[in-house]
Design a protein around this motif. Structure first.
Motif, short mmCIF file in Angstrom:
data_model
loop_
_atom_site.label_atom_id
_atom_site.label_comp_id
_atom_site.label_asym_id
_atom_site.label_seq_id
_atom_site.Cartn_x
_atom_site.Cartn_y
_atom_site.Cartn_z
N ALA A 112 -27.04 11.57 13.37
CA ALA A 112 -25.71 12.17 13.74
C ALA A 112 -25.98 13.38 14.75
CB ALA A 112 -24.92 12.43 12.54
N ASN A 159 -25.61 4.52 12.01
CA ASN A 159 -24.74 4.94 13.11
C ASN A 159 -24.69 6.42 13.17
OD1 ASN A 159 -22.39 4.55 15.05
ND2 ASN A 159 -21.28 5.65 13.47
N VAL A 203 -23.34 4.89 19.39
CA VAL A 203 -22.49 5.28 18.25
C VAL A 203 -21.12 4.26 18.37
CG1 VAL A 203 -20.92 6.87 17.41
CG2 VAL A 203 -23.40 7.78 18.47
N PRO A 239 -17.94 11.43 17.98
CA PRO A 239 -17.60 11.89 16.59
C PRO A 239 -18.28 10.65 15.71
CG PRO A 239 -15.96 11.16 17.73
CD PRO A 239 -17.02 11.23 18.89
N VAL A 240 -18.73 11.18 14.50
CA VAL A 240 -19.06 10.18 13.19
C VAL A 240 -18.26 10.74 11.95
CG1 VAL A 240 -21.31 9.76 14.28
CG2 VAL A 240 -21.04 11.48 12.79
N MET A 241 -18.30 9.93 11.02
CA MET A 241 -17.91 10.02 9.87
C MET A 241 -18.15 11.40 9.09
SD MET A 241 -17.05 7.43 6.59
CE MET A 241 -16.58 6.23 7.44
N THR A 242 -17.19 12.18 8.85
CA THR A 242 -17.72 13.41 7.82
C THR A 242 -17.95 13.11 6.47
OG1 THR A 242 -15.45 14.25 7.33
CG2 THR A 242 -16.05 14.77 9.61
N GLN A 244 -26.31 8.04 8.64
CA GLN A 244 -26.13 8.80 9.92
C GLN A 244 -27.50 9.74 10.19
OE1 GLN A 244 -21.33 9.07 9.74
NE2 GLN A 244 -22.31 10.94 9.33
N GLU A 282 -14.48 12.95 4.52
CA GLU A 282 -13.97 11.44 4.85
C GLU A 282 -14.51 10.37 4.13
OE1 GLU A 282 -12.75 12.23 9.57
OE2 GLU A 282 -14.63 11.27 9.10
N ASP A 308 -13.72 3.19 11.01
CA ASP A 308 -12.77 3.60 9.98
C ASP A 308 -11.76 2.47 9.51
OD1 ASP A 308 -13.61 6.38 10.07
OD2 ASP A 308 -11.95 7.31 11.07
N ASP A 337 -17.46 3.13 17.72
CA ASP A 337 -16.37 3.92 17.82
C ASP A 337 -15.45 4.40 16.61
OD1 ASP A 337 -13.84 4.41 20.05
OD2 ASP A 337 -13.17 3.78 17.89
N LYS A 338 -15.37 5.56 16.54
CA LYS A 338 -14.98 6.28 15.12
C LYS A 338 -13.71 5.47 14.64
CE LYS A 338 -14.84 10.14 12.14
NZ LYS A 338 -13.57 9.85 11.83
#
Lengths: 339, 339
Positions: free
Chosen positions: A167, A134, A142, A173-176, A164, A179, A149, A144-145
């Motif tokens: 990314a 992703n 991508v 937006p993607v996962m940090t 990622q 997170e 989640d 949907d965040k």
């Protein structure tokens, strides 16, 4: 698998390839400062590297705002994939398809029960590991965040390996890293390959809760990342601004390229990145690929060997307005020839 | 293991180490031409390397006079060790000790039954895999060729993994690639690390019968050897004469260094190479090591973590007459202080 991946430029010789659309990695990055730096680092050649690249791990962890033991640097993200598959040996793995073939290959090596899923809804309840790229490859979509989640939270019993690699090629937006560390069931895979356009160096890293990473770290061999790769990574991370990626402009160009190909009758899937999955209305991408390289020095990615795809599928990544127009014209020429 | 190996120069910083006796790799090799070449190879950074380094494998096979499928290039010999251990999962492995710890570590990872042997006579009949480092590390001894050939022939039921990393550091005969291929139960491990003094690059290779190598190749991940390593290897192999190793002179100096240390009361095992295993009459090599680095900028290899050795064991490799005399004097100084 060791054959059948994209960017098989080595098969044709760099001189035969004038436009490399096969790799979804930025073209035209000026690596003069990097090459100059590497030339000055003879110690990276004459001394053993650190058995594990701990200094680089600290640097990446600092950048991401996580603890050093929440980052593991590997010989490309590929080594991380194999370490994770080995640590989860024999488990049931769900692989969101079509995608990078190494997830399934590594799971096969370590005798996982593999369930190929064409959508997130197909992930079976018994999956102990879920492999998701992703943004996705080859589609460039991508997830949907909030959806991702929610899934990770709901399925706390499964380990999510979220690659990622792409990314930096999307504005969505993607996962940090922070997170990922907060979840105890997520391993993020990243790589410097796409971010700094250095696929030759093989520098990847995994981010996640330390206890989860410990399971893959227990399987590491020493010195898997060589001296020049470590030196280059440290140099590049210190010059992030100079390697900033304009994902918005690239995506706009990807939409323009998509439109151009669609006007020829090629089916192009929607993308959130700089690359896109295409499907010919007739003929094979293999034949198109051979013709393009011979007649135009254009290299594309035959995508027929991705799970679930067909001989008509291929992938291209934007290479700039002018080159992209050359691709559109060349594909149009081939299509009119083969009619 | 990822910690506890020799040449831990990264712990102290290259500037703190004036004399590096800890690594049994030639010092003082001029890598200017290599570094200049690497600086000119930006494609090795900007393009993916070959998924498996086939061109380099052909080059090594040609040099050794064997078929291309009898050579497998790996990310250092270490990757070969892990691939072999994986291919022989769960078998009984005899390891000739004391030796490089990665054989046993890789076998442990893949659940081998490990039998540590202090001599060739101890190898049990049930051993399916036999791991031998020849010349040996840390001792620098070479097994009589006729004895080893006889053992390999007699024990045709077992696979012999013979690590010849140090073969260029002795004038005594060791097994050739062609001989290894003719046996169907030998995998030779070699590396460019010692031959060209490039431990930072991580380029190893296995030679043996194709059917035997196929078992390890089935487990390879793509791109495990990066672009700069492949480029450097091809460059170095084309300039072998310029990297000729004078094993005879080094061995003579090793005998001189041995004598010097023995005169101090250090027990030094006989060696056929440029490095030697030493044992202090009292005190620990750990304490000697710390004192030497702090007071003289001298780095030695604490050998206490080799199987079967003691806290009094350390290993040194010759660094040239002048440096070797400095080592002898410094060790003598430490011994007189601690009495």
């Amino acid at each position: 698998m060791t054959e059948g991946h994209g960017d098989d430029i080595y098969r044709y010789g760099a001189s035969a390839v004038r436009y490399n659309f096969s790799s979804n990695i930025l073209c035209g990055v000026d690596h003069t400062p990097l090459m100059r730096h590497l030339a000055s680092c003879s110690e990276a050649v004459t001394n053993y590297p650190e058995p594990v690249p701990a200094a680089l791990e600290r640097q990446l962890a600092h950048e991401a705002g996580v603890e050093p033991d929440c980052v593991t640097v590997t010989n490309g993200a590929t080594e991380a994939i194999y370490l994770i598959a080995g640590a989860m040996e024999g488990m049931t793995s769900a692989v969101l398809q079509p995608t990078f073939s190494e997830y399934a290959d590594a799971c096969t090596l370590y005798r996982h029960h593999i369930v190929n899923c064409m959508s997130l809804h197909d992930i079976p309840a018994e999956a102990a590991v879920v492999w998701i790229c992703n943004p996705g490859n080859p589609c460039g979509r991508v997830i949907d965040k909030a959806v991702l989640d929610g899934l990770v939270t709901r399925r706390g019993d499964a380990v999510f390996v979220i690659d990622q690699a792409y990314a930096d090629y999307t504005i969505l937006p993607v996962m940090t890293a922070a997170e990922a560390v907060d979840y105890d069931n997520v391993i993020l895979l990243n790589s410097l390959t796409k971010r700094f356009s250095v696929p030759g160096l093989r520098i990847g890293y995994a981010t996640g809760a330390a206890a989860l990473l410990d399971r893959m770290r227990a399987r590491r061999m020493p010195w898997s990342v060589n001296g020049p790769a470590i030196e280059a990574a440290r140099f590049l991370l210190g010059r992030k601004q100079e390697y900033a990626i304009d994902a918005r402009t690239m995506h706009e160009e990807a939409l323009r390229l998509s439109d151009g190909l669609r006007r020829l009758g090629v089916a192009v899937e929607p993308t959130d990145c700089n690359f896109m999955l295409c499907c010919l209305p007739e003929g094979s991408s293999r034949s198109l690929k051979e013709w393009l390289i011979e007649r135009h020095g254009i290299l594309i990615r035959d995508a027929s060997n991705f799970y679930g795809l067909t001989p008509a599928h291929f992938r291209v990544a934007v290479q700039g307005r002018q080159a992209d127009d050359i691709l559109i014209n060349a594909v149009g020429q081939w299509m009119s020839l083969s009619l």
